[in-house]
Scaffold this motif. Sequence first.
Motif, PDB file in Angstrom:
ATOM      1  N   VAL A 112       0.840  -1.203   0.000  1.00 41.55           N
ATOM      2  CA  VAL A 112       0.000   0.000   0.000  1.00 41.55           C
ATOM      3  C   VAL A 112       0.874   1.252   0.000  1.00 41.55           C
ATOM      4  O   VAL A 112       0.655   2.185  -0.787  1.00 41.55           O
ATOM      5  CB  VAL A 112      -0.955  -0.001   1.216  1.00 41.55           C
ATOM      6  CG1 VAL A 112      -1.636   1.359   1.369  1.00 41.55           C
ATOM      7  CG2 VAL A 112      -2.001  -1.092   1.061  1.00 41.55           C
ATOM      8  N   GLU A 113       1.887   1.286   0.878  1.00 41.02           N
ATOM      9  CA  GLU A 113       2.744   2.463   0.941  1.00 41.02           C
ATOM     10  C   GLU A 113       3.606   2.599  -0.318  1.00 41.02           C
ATOM     11  O   GLU A 113       3.920   3.715  -0.732  1.00 41.02           O
ATOM     12  CB  GLU A 113       3.630   2.411   2.184  1.00 41.02           C
ATOM     13  CG  GLU A 113       2.898   2.738   3.482  1.00 41.02           C
ATOM     14  CD  GLU A 113       2.354   4.162   3.527  1.00 41.02           C
ATOM     15  OE1 GLU A 113       2.686   4.976   2.636  1.00 41.02           O
ATOM     16  OE2 GLU A 113       1.582   4.472   4.459  1.00 41.02           O
ATOM     17  N   LYS A 114       3.963   1.473  -0.929  1.00 41.09           N
ATOM     18  CA  LYS A 114       4.732   1.531  -2.176  1.00 41.09           C
ATOM     19  C   LYS A 114       3.889   2.142  -3.296  1.00 41.09           C
ATOM     20  O   LYS A 114       4.391   2.924  -4.118  1.00 41.09           O
ATOM     21  CB  LYS A 114       5.185   0.130  -2.585  1.00 41.09           C
ATOM     22  CG  LYS A 114       6.056   0.076  -3.843  1.00 41.09           C
ATOM     23  CD  LYS A 114       7.394   0.768  -3.632  1.00 41.09           C
ATOM     24  CE  LYS A 114       8.421   0.413  -4.701  1.00 41.09           C
ATOM     25  NZ  LYS A 114       7.998   0.789  -6.054  1.00 41.09           N
ATOM     26  N   GLU A 115       2.620   1.813  -3.326  1.00 43.89           N
ATOM     27  CA  GLU A 115       1.738   2.391  -4.336  1.00 43.89           C
ATOM     28  C   GLU A 115       1.634   3.905  -4.151  1.00 43.89           C
ATOM     29  O   GLU A 115       1.700   4.669  -5.122  1.00 43.89           O
ATOM     30  CB  GLU A 115       0.346   1.754  -4.266  1.00 43.89           C
ATOM     31  CG  GLU A 115      -0.597   2.258  -5.340  1.00 43.89           C
ATOM     32  CD  GLU A 115      -1.941   1.544  -5.355  1.00 43.89           C
ATOM     33  OE1 GLU A 115      -2.814   1.939  -6.176  1.00 43.89           O
ATOM     34  OE2 GLU A 115      -2.129   0.597  -4.563  1.00 43.89           O
ATOM     35  N   TYR A 116       1.490   4.333  -2.897  1.00 41.94           N
ATOM     36  CA  TYR A 116       1.412   5.779  -2.636  1.00 41.94           C
ATOM     37  C   TYR A 116       2.746   6.448  -2.971  1.00 41.94           C
ATOM     38  O   TYR A 116       2.772   7.538  -3.552  1.00 41.94           O
ATOM     39  CB  TYR A 116       1.042   6.035  -1.178  1.00 41.94           C
ATOM     40  CG  TYR A 116       0.699   7.476  -0.902  1.00 41.94           C
ATOM     41  CD1 TYR A 116      -0.605   7.946  -1.057  1.00 41.94           C
ATOM     42  CD2 TYR A 116       1.677   8.389  -0.499  1.00 41.94           C
ATOM     43  CE1 TYR A 116      -0.925   9.273  -0.819  1.00 41.94           C
ATOM     44  CE2 TYR A 116       1.370   9.714  -0.273  1.00 41.94           C
ATOM     45  CZ  TYR A 116       0.068  10.159  -0.433  1.00 41.94           C
ATOM     46  OH  TYR A 116      -0.252  11.482  -0.198  1.00 41.94           O
TER      47      TYR A 116
END
Length: 272
Positions: A55-59
């Motif tokens: 999730v944080e990688k996508e952001y």
Amino acid sequence: MKTIKGLFAALAGVLLLSSTSTIAQEQTRPEFVTITTMHWNMDNKDFKMEEWKAVEKEYLDKVTMKNEHVVAASFYLHRMTPDNTELVYVQSYPSWEAIGKAATRNAELEKASWPDEKARKTFLKKRDAYYSPMHSDEIYATMSNAKPMTAKPTLDMICYVRKGHFAYGDGTDEEFDAISKEYFDNVTNKNEFIKGYYPMAHAWGSDRTEFLEAYFFDSMADLEKMFDRDTELFEAHWKDEASRKSMAEKGAKYFDNRHGDYIYTYVAGLAK
């Protein structure tokens, strides 16, 4: 020697407390760093580390990497700190104004990356669900005599943070500058176990005396080796007891005796 080491490393950036113009003159480094101490949502029973990273990688890919006002960003996970629920998010900026501009730009990039409002709200809600509403923010001014990492890490690293406090008393800018640079040049910068070193002073927050030193290592073993190597380098440069004592006495008036130690894991895959 651990106390001596921390004492003189602290001197590396003290001069900047009285002269913020020095920061502006050094265009090769960010001017300010924001540190947000967050906490995991302990009620999230379905937490999986790899899913959080995804999730944080996508952001990161869709927003942070495209935000021209953010120089760098990175996550740090608790390893040895007083609170096992904490994680730290660090961002650096080229100027004070860039901090506000970055927030506005994030909102623009979020809308561009998830143009459908429902999809955008769903993603952001999923991201927020990992964290407790409780967090704290501090802003620090970067300092001279840093030892930047030569390349962006591809593997997780150990980040040792030493939080000290400046004392405000007798002394001169000239003496600050001379002894801090001498220690950095002959000890910290020559210590091969230290892969990166970043000193920072309070700019906005709860304690104006605060001073942070962030050290990066390949392993916990290298963190331990740093102290012995510092001693060797210190004694190699100040070769006799009289010169060591003189250096210690010069530095003693610029800081108080309080400090705290924190060890984090730098998450290599979630960094700009």
